[in-house]
Design a protein around this motif. Structure first.
Motif, PDB file in Angstrom:
ATOM      1  N   CYS A 195      -2.869  19.162  -9.344  1.00  0.00           N
ATOM      2  CA  CYS A 195      -2.046  17.945  -9.391  1.00  0.00           C
ATOM      3  C   CYS A 195      -0.776  18.080  -8.568  1.00  0.00           C
ATOM      4  O   CYS A 195      -0.300  17.115  -7.962  1.00  0.00           O
ATOM      5  CB  CYS A 195      -1.697  17.610 -10.839  1.00  0.00           C
ATOM      6  SG  CYS A 195      -3.100  17.064 -11.828  1.00  0.00           S
ATOM      7  N   SER A 196      -0.208  19.266  -8.533  1.00  0.00           N
ATOM      8  CA  SER A 196       1.043  19.460  -7.813  1.00  0.00           C
ATOM      9  C   SER A 196       0.840  19.583  -6.310  1.00  0.00           C
ATOM     10  O   SER A 196       1.738  19.234  -5.531  1.00  0.00           O
ATOM     11  CB  SER A 196       1.745  20.711  -8.337  1.00  0.00           C
ATOM     12  OG  SER A 196       2.993  20.897  -7.708  1.00  0.00           O
ATOM     13  N   SER A 197      -0.328  20.045  -5.884  1.00  0.00           N
ATOM     14  CA  SER A 197      -0.549  20.316  -4.457  1.00  0.00           C
ATOM     15  C   SER A 197      -1.173  19.131  -3.716  1.00  0.00           C
ATOM     16  O   SER A 197      -0.647  18.685  -2.685  1.00  0.00           O
ATOM     17  CB  SER A 197      -1.431  21.556  -4.296  1.00  0.00           C
ATOM     18  OG  SER A 197      -2.671  21.395  -4.967  1.00  0.00           O
ATOM     19  N   TYR A 198      -2.273  18.610  -4.238  1.00  0.00           N
ATOM     20  CA  TYR A 198      -3.003  17.575  -3.505  1.00  0.00           C
ATOM     21  C   TYR A 198      -2.233  16.257  -3.419  1.00  0.00           C
ATOM     22  O   TYR A 198      -2.512  15.429  -2.543  1.00  0.00           O
ATOM     23  CB  TYR A 198      -4.370  17.341  -4.152  1.00  0.00           C
ATOM     24  CG  TYR A 198      -5.394  18.382  -3.762  1.00  0.00           C
ATOM     25  CD1 TYR A 198      -6.212  18.203  -2.655  1.00  0.00           C
ATOM     26  CD2 TYR A 198      -5.530  19.556  -4.489  1.00  0.00           C
ATOM     27  CE1 TYR A 198      -7.148  19.165  -2.280  1.00  0.00           C
ATOM     28  CE2 TYR A 198      -6.453  20.528  -4.129  1.00  0.00           C
ATOM     29  CZ  TYR A 198      -7.253  20.331  -3.026  1.00  0.00           C
ATOM     30  OH  TYR A 198      -8.177  21.288  -2.661  1.00  0.00           O
ATOM     31  N   THR A 199      -1.277  16.054  -4.299  1.00  0.00           N
ATOM     32  CA  THR A 199      -0.523  14.798  -4.275  1.00  0.00           C
ATOM     33  C   THR A 199       0.506  14.764  -3.144  1.00  0.00           C
ATOM     34  O   THR A 199       1.139  13.726  -2.922  1.00  0.00           O
ATOM     35  CB  THR A 199       0.202  14.595  -5.620  1.00  0.00           C
ATOM     36  OG1 THR A 199       0.844  15.821  -5.999  1.00  0.00           O
ATOM     37  CG2 THR A 199      -0.764  14.187  -6.698  1.00  0.00           C
ATOM     38  N   MET A 202       2.723  12.054   2.239  1.00  0.00           N
ATOM     39  CA  MET A 202       2.872  12.201   3.683  1.00  0.00           C
ATOM     40  C   MET A 202       2.302  10.994   4.430  1.00  0.00           C
ATOM     41  O   MET A 202       2.785  10.639   5.514  1.00  0.00           O
ATOM     42  CB  MET A 202       2.162  13.481   4.133  1.00  0.00           C
ATOM     43  CG  MET A 202       2.787  14.763   3.601  1.00  0.00           C
ATOM     44  SD  MET A 202       4.491  14.981   4.158  1.00  0.00           S
ATOM     45  CE  MET A 202       4.250  15.108   5.928  1.00  0.00           C
ATOM     46  N   VAL A 203       1.286  10.358   3.866  1.00  0.00           N
ATOM     47  CA  VAL A 203       0.645   9.223   4.538  1.00  0.00           C
ATOM     48  C   VAL A 203       1.498   7.954   4.445  1.00  0.00           C
ATOM     49  O   VAL A 203       1.494   7.118   5.355  1.00  0.00           O
ATOM     50  CB  VAL A 203      -0.755   8.971   3.927  1.00  0.00           C
ATOM     51  CG1 VAL A 203      -1.369   7.697   4.479  1.00  0.00           C
ATOM     52  CG2 VAL A 203      -1.659  10.171   4.207  1.00  0.00           C
ATOM     53  N   ALA A 204       2.252   7.798   3.378  1.00  0.00           N
ATOM     54  CA  ALA A 204       3.023   6.571   3.147  1.00  0.00           C
ATOM     55  C   ALA A 204       4.070   6.349   4.235  1.00  0.00           C
ATOM     56  O   ALA A 204       4.669   7.293   4.752  1.00  0.00           O
ATOM     57  CB  ALA A 204       3.694   6.639   1.775  1.00  0.00           C
ATOM     58  N   LYS A 219       0.818  -1.210   0.000  1.00  0.00           N
ATOM     59  CA  LYS A 219       0.000   0.000   0.000  1.00  0.00           C
ATOM     60  C   LYS A 219       0.859   1.270   0.000  1.00  0.00           C
ATOM     61  O   LYS A 219       0.472   2.282  -0.588  1.00  0.00           O
ATOM     62  CB  LYS A 219      -0.940  -0.005   1.203  1.00  0.00           C
ATOM     63  CG  LYS A 219      -1.970  -1.130   1.181  1.00  0.00           C
ATOM     64  CD  LYS A 219      -2.862  -1.080   2.410  1.00  0.00           C
ATOM     65  CE  LYS A 219      -3.874  -2.226   2.384  1.00  0.00           C
ATOM     66  NZ  LYS A 219      -4.733  -2.208   3.601  1.00  0.00           N
ATOM     67  N   ASP A 220       1.990   1.222   0.658  1.00  0.00           N
ATOM     68  CA  ASP A 220       2.857   2.405   0.701  1.00  0.00           C
ATOM     69  C   ASP A 220       3.420   2.716  -0.684  1.00  0.00           C
ATOM     70  O   ASP A 220       3.516   3.882  -1.083  1.00  0.00           O
ATOM     71  CB  ASP A 220       3.992   2.191   1.706  1.00  0.00           C
ATOM     72  CG  ASP A 220       3.476   2.054   3.126  1.00  0.00           C
ATOM     73  OD1 ASP A 220       2.668   2.909   3.530  1.00  0.00           O
ATOM     74  OD2 ASP A 220       3.838   1.096   3.818  1.00  0.00           O
ATOM     75  N   THR A 252      11.122  14.240   2.832  1.00  0.00           N
ATOM     76  CA  THR A 252      11.195  15.638   3.241  1.00  0.00           C
ATOM     77  C   THR A 252      11.533  16.533   2.057  1.00  0.00           C
ATOM     78  O   THR A 252      10.926  17.595   1.862  1.00  0.00           O
ATOM     79  CB  THR A 252      12.252  15.815   4.343  1.00  0.00           C
ATOM     80  OG1 THR A 252      11.921  14.988   5.459  1.00  0.00           O
ATOM     81  CG2 THR A 252      12.327  17.263   4.795  1.00  0.00           C
ATOM     82  N   ASN A 253      12.484  16.098   1.249  1.00  0.00           N
ATOM     83  CA  ASN A 253      12.887  16.885   0.088  1.00  0.00           C
ATOM     84  C   ASN A 253      11.800  16.905  -0.977  1.00  0.00           C
ATOM     85  O   ASN A 253      11.610  17.920  -1.666  1.00  0.00           O
ATOM     86  CB  ASN A 253      14.198  16.337  -0.478  1.00  0.00           C
ATOM     87  CG  ASN A 253      15.396  16.740   0.338  1.00  0.00           C
ATOM     88  OD1 ASN A 253      15.990  17.789   0.122  1.00  0.00           O
ATOM     89  ND2 ASN A 253      15.774  15.904   1.301  1.00  0.00           N
ATOM     90  N   LEU A 254      11.093  15.801  -1.143  1.00  0.00           N
ATOM     91  CA  LEU A 254      10.005  15.765  -2.115  1.00  0.00           C
ATOM     92  C   LEU A 254       8.891  16.739  -1.739  1.00  0.00           C
ATOM     93  O   LEU A 254       8.354  17.451  -2.591  1.00  0.00           O
ATOM     94  CB  LEU A 254       9.443  14.344  -2.224  1.00  0.00           C
ATOM     95  CG  LEU A 254      10.253  13.359  -3.072  1.00  0.00           C
ATOM     96  CD1 LEU A 254       9.740  11.939  -2.884  1.00  0.00           C
ATOM     97  CD2 LEU A 254      10.192  13.746  -4.543  1.00  0.00           C
TER      98      LEU A 254
END
Length: 478
Positions: free
Chosen positions: A453-457, A462-464, A284-285, A352-354
């Motif tokens: 697309c750039s923001s909500y992703t 962060m959840v992974a 899932k991650d 963090t960098n992503l």
């Protein structure tokens, strides 16, 4: 999925000793006194209590592989986006070539990639990287040659679409291969940099595309359609010649892997393709990373070939748009290499960098949205900075996403992970291009899509639960 690392086999129990026989590893350790130059050995204790050295070594041949593959990547990107930067010229030379025709020449490439990426990945596992590279280079050469046959319509359009299909088939290995080549040929402290170089070369192909207006004149007073048509054909001849030269380079020397692996994990067996697919479907991650990558990167990649259409309403026509696109592509090709080199020196901080890079890219896309809708007075420097910043920071995430996905999916084959990632961004790109076919939709929707697309992703990223399985294994033996 938080304990996925414990459940999923990491492949350490199977190791290819010098890419030859398979032995079972219980413990491995590096003797620092065995290290000489670029090679060292890792002692492997087998089930039979017999120690066998797993020798690792880097060779200069890796730079030839990097060069040839990067040049092929560069050319494929040029071929992918042949007509976008000269859309005004091609419309004058070939009546009926409008935005939808240009968009479909690019879209055919994405569609064929999605169809053939799985067979090509399977072919690499069964036939080896060299044989697949020869096949891809041959297909690329044939594709560039067929569109040089005639200028008569509608056959010219048909052959250009056929060329785009061939480029899409060849691009399956060209776009999915960097992580595999980095793993097979480069040590752990060079892998992200190597991936960034190969992907940067692909992005630099856009430089070749945006320089096309220097060879093909813009329609205007004193410029005939026949003259423009001849110049376009000269451009296509150059592409075919370059593809032929690179095919010869692959035939001369392009082995599947070096005789001695460059790192410990390079010598460890990966899962077979079927097991790898099952592993990824349960991970899932990895799926969260896949969604974040495909949605955030696909539309900006697709935007480059049709950037002109977003700039024309702001008063930037083909000649001026060329320099905006050119500057964006150069910056987004070079900056990821430097950033990737930094990441190679400091392991374990990719997420963090992503998040940082995606946040800055979102801010730049939003800035361009404000310019597009007239909320902010348009000026040349703002258009340059917003477009260059958005694309540069967005493209810098690509090698980081690839390496992070490979880390989290290990021991799934790198070519399978990369192939699925590239298929995801191609799927997003394809959907993006299909919107252009909607009658009367205009172009302002593009900037809204890019911001979303750039923001909500950032959320799935962060959840992974991020893990660095492969790097930990390599560093444990150094």
């Amino acid at each position: 999925m938080g304990n996925e690392e414990e459940k999923m086999p990491i492949g350490r129990d199977e190791i290819r000793n010098g890419y030859g026989s398979i032995c079972t590893e219980e413990e491995s350790s590096q003797d620092p006194h065995d290290k000489h130059g670029d090679s060292y050995s890792v002692e492997v204790e087998t089930n039979g209590n017999i120690s066998r050295p797993v020798v690792t070594e880097t060779t200069l041949a890796r730079f030839w592989i990097l060069l040839v593959f990067s040049l092929i990547s560069w050319l494929s990107c040029v071929l992918w986006d042949t007509f976008g930067p000269i859309n005004e010229s091609v419309a004058a030379a070939f009546p009926g070539w409008g935005p939808s025709t240009v968009a479909m020449t690019v879209n055919w490439t994405s569609i064929m990639f999605l169809i053939f990426v799985a067979p090509m990945c399977l072919g690499i596992q069964r036939c080896g990287l060299r044989n697949v590279m020869i096949l891809a280079s041959t297909i690329l050469f044939i594709g560039t040659a067929v569109r040089c046959i005639t200028t008569k319509l509608p056959w010219f359009t048909v052959l250009c679409d056929l060329c785009s299909m061939f480029v899409g088939i060849a691009s399956t290995i060209i776009l999915a291969g960097p992580s595999l080549i980095a793993s097979e040929w480069f040590p752990s402290n060079e892998r992200t940099t190597a991936v960034a170089v190969m992907m940067g070369a692909s992005q630099l192909g856009g430089v070749g595309s945006y320089l096309e207006p220097l060879l093909v004149k813009t329609p205007g007073r004193g410029v005939s359609a026949e003259e423009i048509r001849d110049q376009i054909m000269e451009l296509l001849y150059i592409g075919a010649g370059a593809a032929g030269v690179l095919l010869m380079a692959v035939l001369i020397y392009f082995p599947s892997r070096p005789p001695v692996p460059p790192s410990t994990t390079s010598s460890i067996n990966r899962l077979d393709m079927k097991s790898g697919v099952k592993s990824l479907c349960r991970n899932k991650d990895f799926l969260l990373i896949l969604v974040a990558y495909g949605v955030s990167v696909g539309p900006p990649i697709a935007w480059i070939p049709v950037l002109n259409y977003s700039l024309v309403p702001l008063g930037f026509h083909q000649d001026h748009a060329m320099w905006i696109g050119l500057s964006s592509i150069i910056a987004s090709s070079i900056f990821p290499v430097f950033y990737g080199h930094i990441m190679d020196q400091f392991h374990g901080h990719m997420r963090t960098n992503l998040v940082f890079l995606m946040g800055v890219a979102t801010a730049c896309f939003f800035w361009f949205l404000l310019l597009s809708y007239g909320a902010v007075p348009t000026s040349t420097w703002q258009v340059y900075v917003s477009v260059i910043g958005a694309l540069t920071f967005n493209y810098t995430t690509i090698p980081l996403f690839y390496e992070l996905a490979v880390e989290m999916a290990y021991p799934v084959p790198e070519i399978l992970v990369s192939g699925i990632l590239t298929a995801a961004d191609n799927l997003a790109s394809t959907l993006f291009y299909f919107v252009f076919l909607v009658p009367g939709i205009g172009y302002n929707w593009v900037t809204i899509v890019l911001v979303i697309c750039s923001s909500y992703t950032i959320i799935p990223l962060m959840v992974a639960n991020v893990r660095y399985t492969r790097t930990k294994l390599d560093l444990s033996d150094t």
